[in-house]
Design an enzyme around this catalytic site. Structure first.
Site, PDB file in Angstrom:
ATOM      1  N   LEU A   1     -14.828 -10.745  -2.234  1.00  0.00           N
ATOM      2  CA  LEU A   1     -13.868 -10.300  -1.215  1.00  0.00           C
ATOM      3  C   LEU A   1     -14.516 -10.220   0.163  1.00  0.00           C
ATOM      4  CD1 LEU A   1     -12.029  -7.490  -3.226  1.00  0.00           C
ATOM      5  CD2 LEU A   1     -11.369  -9.867  -2.912  1.00  0.00           C
ATOM      6  N   SER A   2     -15.685 -10.831   0.276  1.00  0.00           N
ATOM      7  CA  SER A   2     -16.369 -10.974   1.573  1.00  0.00           C
ATOM      8  C   SER A   2     -16.752  -9.679   2.242  1.00  0.00           C
ATOM      9  CB  SER A   2     -15.507 -11.787   2.534  1.00  0.00           C
ATOM     10  OG  SER A   2     -15.480 -13.080   2.101  1.00  0.00           O
TER      11      SER A   2
ATOM     12  N   ASP B   1     -14.346 -25.233   3.234  1.00  0.00           N
ATOM     13  CA  ASP B   1     -14.515 -24.869   4.658  1.00  0.00           C
ATOM     14  C   ASP B   1     -15.735 -25.572   5.252  1.00  0.00           C
ATOM     15  OD1 ASP B   1     -16.245 -23.182   3.208  1.00  0.00           O
ATOM     16  OD2 ASP B   1     -15.865 -21.419   4.459  1.00  0.00           O
TER      17      ASP B   1
ATOM     18  N   GLU C   1     -10.816 -23.736  -1.648  1.00  0.00           N
ATOM     19  CA  GLU C   1     -12.109 -23.122  -1.962  1.00  0.00           C
ATOM     20  C   GLU C   1     -13.210 -24.169  -1.851  1.00  0.00           C
ATOM     21  OE1 GLU C   1     -12.561 -19.855  -1.610  1.00  0.00           O
ATOM     22  OE2 GLU C   1     -11.184 -19.438  -3.259  1.00  0.00           O
ATOM     23  N   HIS C   2     -14.314 -23.754  -1.265  1.00  0.00           N
ATOM     24  CA  HIS C   2     -15.474 -24.639  -1.053  1.00  0.00           C
ATOM     25  C   HIS C   2     -15.120 -25.883  -0.237  1.00  0.00           C
ATOM     26  CE1 HIS C   2     -18.676 -22.604  -3.269  1.00  0.00           C
ATOM     27  NE2 HIS C   2     -17.704 -22.138  -4.036  1.00  0.00           N
TER      28      HIS C   2
ATOM     29  N   SER D   1     -19.717  -8.999   2.921  1.00  0.00           N
ATOM     30  CA  SER D   1     -20.772  -9.328   3.892  1.00  0.00           C
ATOM     31  C   SER D   1     -20.174  -9.809   5.210  1.00  0.00           C
ATOM     32  CB  SER D   1     -21.759 -10.343   3.313  1.00  0.00           C
ATOM     33  OG  SER D   1     -21.103 -11.524   2.953  1.00  0.00           O
TER      34      SER D   1
ATOM     35  N   TYR E   1     -24.688 -21.849  -4.310  1.00  0.00           N
ATOM     36  CA  TYR E   1     -23.890 -22.232  -3.145  1.00  0.00           C
ATOM     37  C   TYR E   1     -24.630 -23.279  -2.311  1.00  0.00           C
ATOM     38  CZ  TYR E   1     -20.686 -21.530   0.774  1.00  0.00           C
ATOM     39  OH  TYR E   1     -19.746 -21.708   1.750  1.00  0.00           O
TER      40      TYR E   1
ATOM     41  N   ASP F   1     -14.721 -16.909   5.703  1.00  0.00           N
ATOM     42  CA  ASP F   1     -14.724 -15.453   5.513  1.00  0.00           C
ATOM     43  C   ASP F   1     -14.740 -14.714   6.841  1.00  0.00           C
ATOM     44  OD1 ASP F   1     -15.002 -16.382   2.997  1.00  0.00           O
ATOM     45  OD2 ASP F   1     -17.042 -15.661   2.685  1.00  0.00           O
TER      46      ASP F   1
ATOM     47  N   GLU G   1     -25.258 -14.950   8.632  1.00  0.00           N
ATOM     48  CA  GLU G   1     -25.301 -15.161   7.174  1.00  0.00           C
ATOM     49  C   GLU G   1     -26.289 -16.286   6.841  1.00  0.00           C
ATOM     50  OE1 GLU G   1     -22.640 -13.594   5.094  1.00  0.00           O
ATOM     51  OE2 GLU G   1     -23.580 -14.361   3.267  1.00  0.00           O
TER      52      GLU G   1
HETATM   53  C1  GLA Z   1     -18.009 -18.058   0.241  1.00  0.00           C
HETATM   54  C2  GLA Z   1     -18.377 -18.578   1.630  1.00  0.00           C
HETATM   55  C3  GLA Z   1     -17.197 -19.262   2.318  1.00  0.00           C
HETATM   56  C4  GLA Z   1     -16.532 -20.286   1.401  1.00  0.00           C
HETATM   57  C5  GLA Z   1     -16.289 -19.699   0.010  1.00  0.00           C
HETATM   58  C6  GLA Z   1     -15.786 -20.725  -0.957  1.00  0.00           C
HETATM   59  O1  GLA Z   1     -17.094 -17.014   0.326  1.00  0.00           O
HETATM   60  O2  GLA Z   1     -18.838 -17.531   2.444  1.00  0.00           O
HETATM   61  O3  GLA Z   1     -17.623 -19.854   3.520  1.00  0.00           O
HETATM   62  O4  GLA Z   1     -17.268 -21.468   1.338  1.00  0.00           O
HETATM   63  O5  GLA Z   1     -17.449 -19.111  -0.535  1.00  0.00           O
HETATM   64  O6  GLA Z   1     -14.559 -21.226  -0.566  1.00  0.00           O
END
Ligand code: GLA
Length: 389
Positions: free
Chosen positions: A127-128, A39, A36-37, A130, A224, A174, A162
């Site tokens: 859950l993405s 990428d 997580e965080h 977007s 973020y 995502d 995005e």
């Molecule tokens: C959001 C971002 C991703 C990633 C996550 C954290 O979902 O869109 O690119 O950085 O946060 O892992």
């Protein structure tokens, strides 16, 4: 659920436009096992697409007029494809306009079209939804107008949309998962090279359970982007002291520890989390390969500790959900998932124990925060696809 979604989206299209849609597309949300965080920090991530989708019913027009209908929001937005496209106040439309603008900038020609879309991916739950919207549109435009885009192009265009139209400086995880998802497979993605490998998502006696805090991540955009600035600053300081370091990938924990005072408390904590998280993903991939779920669970819990205390992207409600399962014998690991500041926790849970666990945590969560907990047992599915034409 998928059938119902497709049926309702199609019917809505037919009622609104008195014709059948030419195409139906599905674009999924994603989970992330670990990573997580990282990428946007040249790390590795392990996402997978899930059986929650946005369904798009689409037809091409003879002219340049475009009509977007967000069925679930009961909202419509119209424009001309030849207009200069800019971010607007209608947030949901921005994800679509952002993708179209990217395509136009790259010189692709498109005519008008009509879209109705509807979703089973909860919004703001980590859950993405977007990315599913962006990639679904990219995928659909590619088919409709024969643009010749690769899957990687579609993911990268979604990410750029995005950045430019939603204002979130996100990484690639995502969008990549939404496009490259494969049934019963977890993707291990190298975010530096975009090379990827599929791992069998066979958790044997265990399953993945999502607990949705129902806290919508309103601080996500600002929080973020600030995190990104902090780690960029951190990396530039580390590079000054260790010129051999090019990205966080080749930065070690001991380097970060050595620079603790120079980095300052906040930037140190952020960088310390990043180097450890990159390491954890490598270990997690090994654990998954060896079906060592105890180890995988422990790594997930360690990730949460880092996200909460060092990266500081969790919140009280999510911390509560993760703490609440810590001493449950049927739970091997739990952590906050996605960008943070709300959303879901992901739990590695003994199969068959889910219902009791949900019941117990729901009651405790309701007592503590007066919020209704939602739980999702998700299946790992394929990425964006053409359902029918
Ligand atoms: C959001 C971002 C991703 C990633 C996550 C954290 O979902 O869109 O690119 O950085 O946060 O892992």
């Amino acid at each position: 659920m998928k059938k119902k979604l497709i049926q309702q989206t199609t019917e809505h299209f037919e009622i609104m436009f008195q014709q059948k849609p030419d195409y139906i597309f599905l674009s999924p949300g994603r989970i992330n096992i670990i990573g997580e965080h990282v990428d946007y920090n040249d790390g590795f991530v392990m996402p997978a697409a899930i059986n929650k989708y946005i369904c798009f019913a689409i037809s091409k027009n003879e002219n340049s007029k475009c009509t977007l209908v967000a069925k679930d929001l009961n909202d419509t937005y119209q424009f001309d494809i030849n207009d200069e496209l800019k971010p607007i106040d209608t947030m949901w439309a921005n994800y679509i306009l952002g993708v179209l603008q990217q395509l136009k900038e790259k010189g692709f020609a498109m005519s008008g079209f009509t879209i109705v879309f509807s979703s089973t991916i909860p919004m703001g739950a980590g859950l993405s939804s977007s990315a599913a919207l962006e990639c679904g549109i990219g995928y659909a435009m590619n088919k409709l107008f024969h643009l010749g885009l690769t899957k990687e192009d579609i993911a990268l265009i979604g990410q750029k949309a995005e950045h430019t139209f939603a204002g979130v400086n996100c990484g690639i995880m995502d969008q990549f998962a939404s496009v490259f998802g494969k049934k019963n497979s977890v993707i291990k993605l190298d975010c530096n090279t975009l090379e990827y490998e599929y791992y069998k998502a066979d958790f044997k006696k265990y399953s993945l359970l999502l607990l949705d805090s129902n806290v919508k991540h309103t601080h996500l955009t600002s929080g973020y982007n600030v995190r990104r600035q902090e780690v960029e600053l951190g990396l530039s300081i580390i590079k000054q002291h260790f010129p051999e370091v090019r990205t966080f990938r080749n930065c070690t924990e001991s380097m970060v520890l050595e620079l603790k005072d120079t980095l300052g408390e906040t930037v140190f904590k952020r960088c310390h989390f990043v180097v450890n998280e990159i390491q954890r993903v490598k270990e997690a991939a090994e654990a998954l390969n060896n079906s060592d779920f105890k180890r995988l669970g422990k790594l997930m819990s360690k990730t949460h500790e880092g996200l909460s205390k060092e990266y500081e992207v969790s919140c009280e409600e999510i911390d509560f959900l993760v703490d609440a399962v810590q001493h449950e014998k049927t739970v091997l690991g739990a952590r906050m998932m996605g960008g943070g500041f709300g959303g879901c926790s992901i739990n590695l849970v003994k199969k068959g124990s889910e219902s009791k666990l949900i019941e117990k945590i729901t009651e405790r969560y309701q007592k503590a925060f007066g919020i209704e907990l939602k739980a999702y047992k998700v299946k790992i599915s394929k990425g964006a696809s053409l359902y029918k034409n």
